[in-house]
Design a protein around this motif. Structure first.
Motif, PDB file in Angstrom:
ATOM      1  N   LEU A  29      -6.209 -42.883 -31.762  1.00 11.48           N
ATOM      2  CA  LEU A  29      -4.959 -42.206 -32.124  1.00 11.48           C
ATOM      3  C   LEU A  29      -3.814 -42.665 -31.236  1.00 11.48           C
ATOM      4  O   LEU A  29      -2.679 -42.838 -31.700  1.00 11.48           O
ATOM      5  CB  LEU A  29      -5.127 -40.694 -32.019  1.00 11.48           C
ATOM      6  CG  LEU A  29      -5.681 -39.983 -33.256  1.00 11.48           C
ATOM      7  CD1 LEU A  29      -5.985 -38.519 -32.943  1.00 11.48           C
ATOM      8  CD2 LEU A  29      -4.697 -40.085 -34.419  1.00 11.48           C
ATOM      9  N   ARG A  86      -6.569 -39.198 -39.886  1.00  9.44           N
ATOM     10  CA  ARG A  86      -5.561 -38.859 -38.874  1.00  9.44           C
ATOM     11  C   ARG A  86      -4.790 -40.103 -38.427  1.00  9.44           C
ATOM     12  O   ARG A  86      -3.590 -40.027 -38.145  1.00  9.44           O
ATOM     13  CB  ARG A  86      -6.226 -38.149 -37.696  1.00  9.44           C
ATOM     14  CG  ARG A  86      -6.583 -36.692 -38.006  1.00  9.44           C
ATOM     15  CD  ARG A  86      -7.147 -35.960 -36.815  1.00  9.44           C
ATOM     16  NE  ARG A  86      -8.575 -36.194 -36.649  1.00  9.44           N
ATOM     17  CZ  ARG A  86      -9.529 -35.472 -37.245  1.00  9.44           C
ATOM     18  NH1 ARG A  86      -9.206 -34.492 -38.077  1.00  9.44           N
ATOM     19  NH2 ARG A  86     -10.815 -35.738 -37.032  1.00  9.44           N
ATOM     20  N   GLU A  89      -2.249 -40.682 -41.214  1.00  2.16           N
ATOM     21  CA  GLU A  89      -1.151 -39.713 -41.129  1.00  2.16           C
ATOM     22  C   GLU A  89      -0.176 -40.108 -40.028  1.00  2.16           C
ATOM     23  O   GLU A  89       1.045 -40.022 -40.198  1.00  2.16           O
ATOM     24  CB  GLU A  89      -1.719 -38.319 -40.869  1.00  2.16           C
ATOM     25  CG  GLU A  89      -0.666 -37.222 -40.855  1.00  2.16           C
ATOM     26  CD  GLU A  89      -1.251 -35.848 -40.575  1.00  2.16           C
ATOM     27  OE1 GLU A  89      -0.547 -34.850 -40.804  1.00  2.16           O
ATOM     28  OE2 GLU A  89      -2.407 -35.781 -40.101  1.00  2.16           O
ATOM     29  N   THR A  90      -0.707 -40.551 -38.902  1.00  2.20           N
ATOM     30  CA  THR A  90       0.140 -40.969 -37.780  1.00  2.20           C
ATOM     31  C   THR A  90       0.957 -42.204 -38.147  1.00  2.20           C
ATOM     32  O   THR A  90       2.169 -42.268 -37.898  1.00  2.20           O
ATOM     33  CB  THR A  90      -0.739 -41.261 -36.550  1.00  2.20           C
ATOM     34  OG1 THR A  90      -1.426 -40.068 -36.164  1.00  2.20           O
ATOM     35  CG2 THR A  90       0.097 -41.772 -35.392  1.00  2.20           C
ATOM     36  N   SER A 261      -3.645 -38.518 -46.919  1.00  2.70           N
ATOM     37  CA  SER A 261      -3.224 -38.430 -45.524  1.00  2.70           C
ATOM     38  C   SER A 261      -1.922 -39.196 -45.298  1.00  2.70           C
ATOM     39  O   SER A 261      -1.069 -38.768 -44.506  1.00  2.70           O
ATOM     40  CB  SER A 261      -4.330 -38.950 -44.600  1.00  2.70           C
ATOM     41  OG  SER A 261      -4.525 -40.343 -44.759  1.00  2.70           O
ATOM     42  N   GLN A 307      -2.357 -29.955 -45.377  1.00  2.37           N
ATOM     43  CA  GLN A 307      -3.287 -30.417 -44.349  1.00  2.37           C
ATOM     44  C   GLN A 307      -4.620 -29.687 -44.441  1.00  2.37           C
ATOM     45  O   GLN A 307      -5.690 -30.306 -44.310  1.00  2.37           O
ATOM     46  CB  GLN A 307      -2.664 -30.236 -42.966  1.00  2.37           C
ATOM     47  CG  GLN A 307      -1.505 -31.183 -42.695  1.00  2.37           C
ATOM     48  CD  GLN A 307      -0.746 -30.838 -41.428  1.00  2.37           C
ATOM     49  OE1 GLN A 307      -0.656 -29.672 -41.043  1.00  2.37           O
ATOM     50  NE2 GLN A 307      -0.199 -31.843 -40.766  1.00  2.37           N
ATOM     51  N   ARG A 311      -8.281 -31.338 -45.203  1.00  5.04           N
ATOM     52  CA  ARG A 311      -9.429 -31.142 -44.309  1.00  5.04           C
ATOM     53  C   ARG A 311     -10.654 -30.665 -45.083  1.00  5.04           C
ATOM     54  O   ARG A 311     -11.784 -31.103 -44.817  1.00  5.04           O
ATOM     55  CB  ARG A 311      -9.083 -30.144 -43.203  1.00  5.04           C
ATOM     56  CG  ARG A 311      -8.251 -30.725 -42.068  1.00  5.04           C
ATOM     57  CD  ARG A 311      -8.229 -29.790 -40.869  1.00  5.04           C
ATOM     58  NE  ARG A 311      -7.528 -28.552 -41.162  1.00  5.04           N
ATOM     59  CZ  ARG A 311      -6.232 -28.368 -40.968  1.00  5.04           C
ATOM     60  NH1 ARG A 311      -5.483 -29.349 -40.494  1.00  5.04           N
ATOM     61  NH2 ARG A 311      -5.664 -27.212 -41.239  1.00  5.04           N
TER      62      ARG A 311
END
Length: 421
Positions: A29, A86, A89-90, A261, A307, A311
């Motif tokens: 991340l 994730r 998404e970032t 995402s 979100q 999930r």
């Protein structure tokens, strides 16, 4: 513990022994945030020029993000699907096109990981892909059948263990920049359109002739021009299971979750811009909330719901993946897989795609109302025009109309449509 579970556990322990060099999700991340910062610096130019996000992709390669989901046994990081979501998404908060390229790449990686690891050529390919950080693309559309990925007009010509294939694809996202393209085709010239295989075609084994341009409303950096693709190679480049199985078990679950995402990441960046604009307004008039207060609360609420919905689907896909590993370890036939569970997961993923693709557009429309002209203009820190244009592609990536019809057919086979908490 039964023999199958013991075998799975032994395999997992062996993989742990080999994972000393694998990075944690936290480390990955952090790497994705560094890439997102680089991507954000070039996102406007990528959008204006409709050019490939070369800087962001080079940063992904430098950070070795392309092999994040490859199992550690093949040299990757073995990151879970939720972890990769994730990352997507970032990345999307920096550049939507770069993030979508990354998501589409991972949906091709999983096809080889899940369905080619028993073939030596495919194992060698994974090793090379990790070592050289190759970017994988997909060619599933075709001029005569449009976007229906479950049928093909072109066919594999296989003679004495060698194949050739020619495909006219109306879109191959970032095809001319990819190091390898995964191509769908009929199993042989006499096969029906739905009897398909998936071919792993490194660029040294195929040629591309561009047909058309990519001057679009949004997602301009994906460079999804049409191409005439000609590929040749050995039979081992053809994944050994039918494409229908690959699509159901791997490509579509990963595509729908990772695309979602990306869309959430785009919407989240727009909401963060609107939040900062709202805070600036509030500072200008202490003691009085700006008139857009309720819109911001609604936008944040909707992002949180999106979100949570994602999930839930990620957990369902990962549970299905674990069950498939156990069945394979016990050498169970596919017929042993519960049909109701697979139908339920398929309809859930369809509804995920429908809900996130529509909700993300609505969220960014709300942020535009919050930011007003500052959001409408392209040269302010609060601009959300690119976000809105990029997200208008979401309902079109596998048409929502087609997905709604598929979902309705799946619901016919289910006893209950809504399930329980």
């Amino acid at each position: 513990m039964n023999a199958a579970a013991q075998e799975v556990e032994a395999s997992q322990l062996a993989e742990l022994d080999r994972s000393a060099g694998a990075r944690s999700e936290t480390e990955l991340l952090e790497a994705a945030r560094r890439v997102a910062a680089i991507a954000a610096n070039h996102a406007s130019a990528v959008d204006k020029e409709a050019r490939f996000p070369a800087e962001a992709v080079a940063a992904m390669r430098d950070e070795r993000l392309f092999s994040a989901m490859v199992p550690v046994i093949h040299g990757g990081d073995g990151l879970s699907l939720s972890g990769v979501a994730r990352l997507c998404e970032t990345l999307a908060q920096g550049c939507a096109s770069a993030a979508m390229i990354y998501a589409m790449h991972q949906s091709q990686v999983i096809c080889i990981v899940d369905h080619g690891a028993n073939v030596q050529w495919q194992r060698d390919f994974l090793t090379r892909m990790v070592s050289e950080q190759w970017l994988l693309a997909s060619a599933t559309s075709e001029e005569t059948i449009g976007g229906n990925m479950r049928t093909s007009a072109c066919a594999v010509d296989l003679v004495d263990g060698a194949f050739t294939i020619e495909k006219l694809a109306p879109t191959i996202s970032y095809g001319k920049y990819a190091d390898c393209i995964l191509v769908t085709a009929r199993r042989h010239p006499d096969a029906p359109p739905s009897d398909q295989v998936l071919i792993v075609a490194p660029r040294e084994t195929c040629t591309l002739e561009q047909r058309g341009t990519w001057d679009t409303l949004g997602m301009r950096g994906t460079c999804s021009e049409g191409h005439r693709l000609v590929a040749s190679g050995t039979a081992e480049q053809i994944l050994p299971v039918p494409f229908s199985k690959i699509a159901d078990e791997s490509m579509l679950p990963v595509s729908h979750t990772l695309w979602s995402s990306v869309w959430i990441g785009i919407a989240s960046d727009a909401v963060n811009r609107a939040h900062q604009f709202f805070r600036n307004q509030a500072r200008g008039k202490p003691g009085a909330l700006p008139p857009s207060a309720s819109r911001l609360a609604q936008a944040v609420t909707l992002i949180r719901m999106m979100q949570a919905r994602l999930r839930e689907s990620l957990a369902a896909v990962e549970a299905s993946q674990r069950q498939r590993v156990i069945r394979q370890a016990s050498h169970a036939d596919d017929i042993d897989a519960p049909l109701t569970a697979s139908i339920g997961l398929a309809s859930d993923l369809n509804m995920l795609k429908l809900s996130i693709s529509q909700s993300a557009v609505h969220v960014v429309q709300e942020t535009l109302m919050i930011c007003g002209m500052a959001g409408y203009k392209n040269d302010t820190p609060f601009s959300v025009g690119r976000h809105l244009r990029d997200l208008h592609s979401a309902p079109l990536m596998i048409s929502n109309d087609r997905i709604e019809l598929n979902t309705a057919n799946l619901l016919l086979a289910q006893r209950a449509a809504t399930g329980d908490l």
